[in-house]
Design a protein around this motif. Structure first.
Motif, PDB file in Angstrom:
ATOM      1  N   HIS A  70       0.886  -1.136  -0.355  1.00 46.12           N
ATOM      2  CA  HIS A  70       0.079  -0.005   0.114  1.00 46.12           C
ATOM      3  C   HIS A  70       1.380   1.004  -0.276  1.00 46.12           C
ATOM      4  O   HIS A  70       2.090   1.537   0.599  1.00 46.12           O
ATOM      5  CB  HIS A  70      -0.985  -0.248   0.851  1.00 46.12           C
ATOM      6  CG  HIS A  70      -1.848  -1.410   1.516  1.00 46.12           C
ATOM      7  ND1 HIS A  70      -2.898  -0.853   0.507  1.00 46.12           N
ATOM      8  CD2 HIS A  70      -1.961  -2.398   1.465  1.00 46.12           C
ATOM      9  CE1 HIS A  70      -4.284  -1.758   1.367  1.00 46.12           C
ATOM     10  NE2 HIS A  70      -3.208  -2.856   1.601  1.00 46.12           N
ATOM     11  N   GLN A  71       0.549   2.306  -1.065  1.00 47.10           N
ATOM     12  CA  GLN A  71       1.505   3.585  -0.780  1.00 47.10           C
ATOM     13  C   GLN A  71       0.300   4.247   0.452  1.00 47.10           C
ATOM     14  O   GLN A  71      -0.292   4.845   0.819  1.00 47.10           O
ATOM     15  CB  GLN A  71       1.397   4.219  -2.037  1.00 47.10           C
ATOM     16  CG  GLN A  71       1.438   3.464  -3.885  1.00 47.10           C
ATOM     17  CD  GLN A  71       2.638   3.097  -3.327  1.00 47.10           C
ATOM     18  OE1 GLN A  71       3.826   4.064  -3.443  1.00 47.10           O
ATOM     19  NE2 GLN A  71       3.097   1.956  -3.860  1.00 47.10           N
ATOM     20  N   ARG A  75      -4.852   5.812  -1.484  1.00 45.03           N
ATOM     21  CA  ARG A  75      -5.764   5.355  -1.634  1.00 45.03           C
ATOM     22  C   ARG A  75      -6.165   3.958  -0.599  1.00 45.03           C
ATOM     23  O   ARG A  75      -4.855   3.125  -1.299  1.00 45.03           O
ATOM     24  CB  ARG A  75      -7.003   5.712  -2.774  1.00 45.03           C
ATOM     25  CG  ARG A  75      -6.971   7.313  -3.425  1.00 45.03           C
ATOM     26  CD  ARG A  75      -8.331   6.820  -4.746  1.00 45.03           C
ATOM     27  NE  ARG A  75      -6.992   6.668  -5.895  1.00 45.03           N
ATOM     28  CZ  ARG A  75      -7.437   5.748  -6.981  1.00 45.03           C
ATOM     29  NH1 ARG A  75      -8.561   6.739  -7.215  1.00 45.03           N
ATOM     30  NH2 ARG A  75      -6.314   5.802  -7.699  1.00 45.03           N
ATOM     31  N   SER A  76      -6.967   3.561  -0.059  1.00 44.50           N
ATOM     32  CA  SER A  76      -7.001   2.752   0.837  1.00 44.50           C
ATOM     33  C   SER A  76      -7.199   1.620  -0.024  1.00 44.50           C
ATOM     34  O   SER A  76      -6.563  -0.037   0.280  1.00 44.50           O
ATOM     35  CB  SER A  76      -8.079   2.433   1.965  1.00 44.50           C
ATOM     36  OG  SER A  76      -9.040   2.842   1.453  1.00 44.50           O
ATOM     37  N   ALA A  77      -7.712   1.915  -0.887  1.00 40.64           N
ATOM     38  CA  ALA A  77      -7.813   0.233  -1.944  1.00 40.64           C
ATOM     39  C   ALA A  77      -7.313  -0.189  -2.222  1.00 40.64           C
ATOM     40  O   ALA A  77      -6.976  -0.660  -3.863  1.00 40.64           O
ATOM     41  CB  ALA A  77      -9.368   0.783  -2.623  1.00 40.64           C
ATOM     42  N   GLU A  78      -6.427   1.021  -3.091  1.00 44.66           N
ATOM     43  CA  GLU A  78      -4.720   0.687  -3.791  1.00 44.66           C
ATOM     44  C   GLU A  78      -3.663   0.331  -3.743  1.00 44.66           C
ATOM     45  O   GLU A  78      -3.386   0.684  -2.509  1.00 44.66           O
ATOM     46  CB  GLU A  78      -4.754   1.606  -4.740  1.00 44.66           C
ATOM     47  CG  GLU A  78      -3.279   2.267  -6.032  1.00 44.66           C
ATOM     48  CD  GLU A  78      -3.273   3.620  -6.321  1.00 44.66           C
ATOM     49  OE1 GLU A  78      -2.321   3.861  -7.349  1.00 44.66           O
ATOM     50  OE2 GLU A  78      -3.781   4.849  -5.762  1.00 44.66           O
ATOM     51  N   VAL A  79      -3.099  -0.401  -4.525  1.00 42.76           N
ATOM     52  CA  VAL A  79      -1.793  -1.574  -3.660  1.00 42.76           C
ATOM     53  C   VAL A  79      -1.261  -1.492  -4.973  1.00 42.76           C
ATOM     54  O   VAL A  79      -1.453  -1.320  -6.381  1.00 42.76           O
ATOM     55  CB  VAL A  79      -2.268  -3.304  -3.876  1.00 42.76           C
ATOM     56  CG1 VAL A  79      -2.798  -3.004  -2.677  1.00 42.76           C
ATOM     57  CG2 VAL A  79      -3.107  -3.768  -4.432  1.00 42.76           C
ATOM     58  N   GLN A 132      -5.512 -11.020   7.234  1.00 42.30           N
ATOM     59  CA  GLN A 132      -4.034 -10.025   7.070  1.00 42.30           C
ATOM     60  C   GLN A 132      -3.270  -9.387   7.202  1.00 42.30           C
ATOM     61  O   GLN A 132      -2.782 -10.224   7.761  1.00 42.30           O
ATOM     62  CB  GLN A 132      -5.420  -8.327   7.575  1.00 42.30           C
ATOM     63  CG  GLN A 132      -4.792  -7.284   7.660  1.00 42.30           C
ATOM     64  CD  GLN A 132      -4.962  -6.296   8.123  1.00 42.30           C
ATOM     65  OE1 GLN A 132      -5.449  -6.456  10.069  1.00 42.30           O
ATOM     66  NE2 GLN A 132      -4.624  -4.780   8.352  1.00 42.30           N
ATOM     67  N   ASP A 134      -1.116  -6.636   5.381  1.00 39.03           N
ATOM     68  CA  ASP A 134      -0.841  -4.639   4.389  1.00 39.03           C
ATOM     69  C   ASP A 134       0.047  -4.635   4.315  1.00 39.03           C
ATOM     70  O   ASP A 134       0.831  -3.862   6.304  1.00 39.03           O
ATOM     71  CB  ASP A 134      -2.321  -4.157   4.673  1.00 39.03           C
ATOM     72  CG  ASP A 134      -3.527  -4.884   4.154  1.00 39.03           C
ATOM     73  OD1 ASP A 134      -3.458  -5.303   3.881  1.00 39.03           O
ATOM     74  OD2 ASP A 134      -4.862  -4.533   5.140  1.00 39.03           O
ATOM     75  N   VAL A 136       2.428  -1.398   4.449  1.00 37.78           N
ATOM     76  CA  VAL A 136       1.850   0.612   4.124  1.00 37.78           C
ATOM     77  C   VAL A 136       3.787   0.614   4.157  1.00 37.78           C
ATOM     78  O   VAL A 136       4.248   0.955   4.883  1.00 37.78           O
ATOM     79  CB  VAL A 136       1.478   1.061   5.001  1.00 37.78           C
ATOM     80  CG1 VAL A 136       1.336   2.161   4.355  1.00 37.78           C
ATOM     81  CG2 VAL A 136      -0.101   0.415   5.466  1.00 37.78           C
ATOM     82  N   GLU A 137       3.991   1.070   3.038  1.00 39.26           N
ATOM     83  CA  GLU A 137       4.948   2.310   2.663  1.00 39.26           C
ATOM     84  C   GLU A 137       5.616   2.896   3.764  1.00 39.26           C
ATOM     85  O   GLU A 137       4.737   3.949   3.498  1.00 39.26           O
ATOM     86  CB  GLU A 137       5.822   1.872   1.102  1.00 39.26           C
ATOM     87  CG  GLU A 137       6.601   2.387   0.417  1.00 39.26           C
ATOM     88  CD  GLU A 137       7.023   2.734  -0.897  1.00 39.26           C
ATOM     89  OE1 GLU A 137       8.000   3.153  -1.054  1.00 39.26           O
ATOM     90  OE2 GLU A 137       5.706   2.269  -1.837  1.00 39.26           O
TER      91      GLU A 137
END
Length: 208
Positions: A70-71, A75-79, A132, A134, A136-137
């Motif tokens: 995740h960037q 946006r939370s849905a964008e990977v 889960q 996730d 996050v960079e």
């Protein structure tokens, strides 16, 4: 000696610079296995301890060698699927190997998933599901796992749910190291659960 026009030399130099600039960076490979030796979660006993760790269940989007990120601030849905930053094997296999070696080391146990024990010898069967994971960079790795532990000679099993958030520094290397710490902490939690059941088969999960 052959002489070339200056314009041709400049064009060749520009082409060389362009080719060098277009050269792709080498692929980077990472592992989830912890480099340091973990401490034991249970006192050593005379009888050998056997574990059977089933293939780890993960969502389809994670079942690949490329890192899924995740960037930060996006946006939370964008990977992002990082083609040049990969696990040394598909993520679910990498995580299973890390958990297997981590749990076995902490319990002084042997993972006999591929054989190596007598049928009459009981083993602790462990099934892990990743609910889960996730990354996050430049921020953190959020993970939630659930697992079931059951002795091969018993009908009842014990379940547990575990969640963590591991802060990370800047860059993909730091993100991979954060994911590695998550795998190590998960190994700790599962090993503690098995150790609890070794002492008391009716114990409930007290893993934080």
């Amino acid at each position: 000696m052959t002489r070339y026009p200056i314009s041709l030399a400049v064009a060749c130099l520009a082409a060389a610079v362009l080719v060098a600039g277009c050269a792709s960076a080498p692929d980077r490979y990472y592992t989830l296995a912890a480099p340091d030796g973990p401490s034991s979660a249970a006192p050593a006993s005379g009888a050998p301890v056997f574990i059977e760790l089933a293939p780890v269940a993960v969502s389809e989007r994670l079942a690949r060698p490329q890192m899924v990120v995740h960037q930060a601030g996006g946006r939370s849905a964008e990977v992002a699927l990082l083609e040049q930053h990969r696990w040394s094997s598909s993520f679910e296999n990498e995580l299973r190997d890390a958990l297997s070696s981590g749990i076995a080391a902490r319990l002084g146990a042997i993972d006999v998933t591929k054989g190596g024990r007598q049928p009459s010898t009981p083993a602790w069967r462990i099934a892990v599901q990743v609910r889960q994971f996730d990354a996050v960079e430049n921020t953190r790795v959020d993970a939630a796992l659930s697992w079931t532990v059951r002795r091969s000679d018993a009908d009842l099993g014990a379940t547990c749910q575990w969640r963590t958030s591991e802060p990370v520094g800047h860059g993909i290397d730091a993100l991979a190291q954060g994911a590695q710490r998550v795998a190590s902490n998960a190994s700790d939690a599962i090993a503690r659960h098995v150790a609890q059941l070794q002492q008391n088969p009716g114990a409930t999960c007290t893993t934080p």
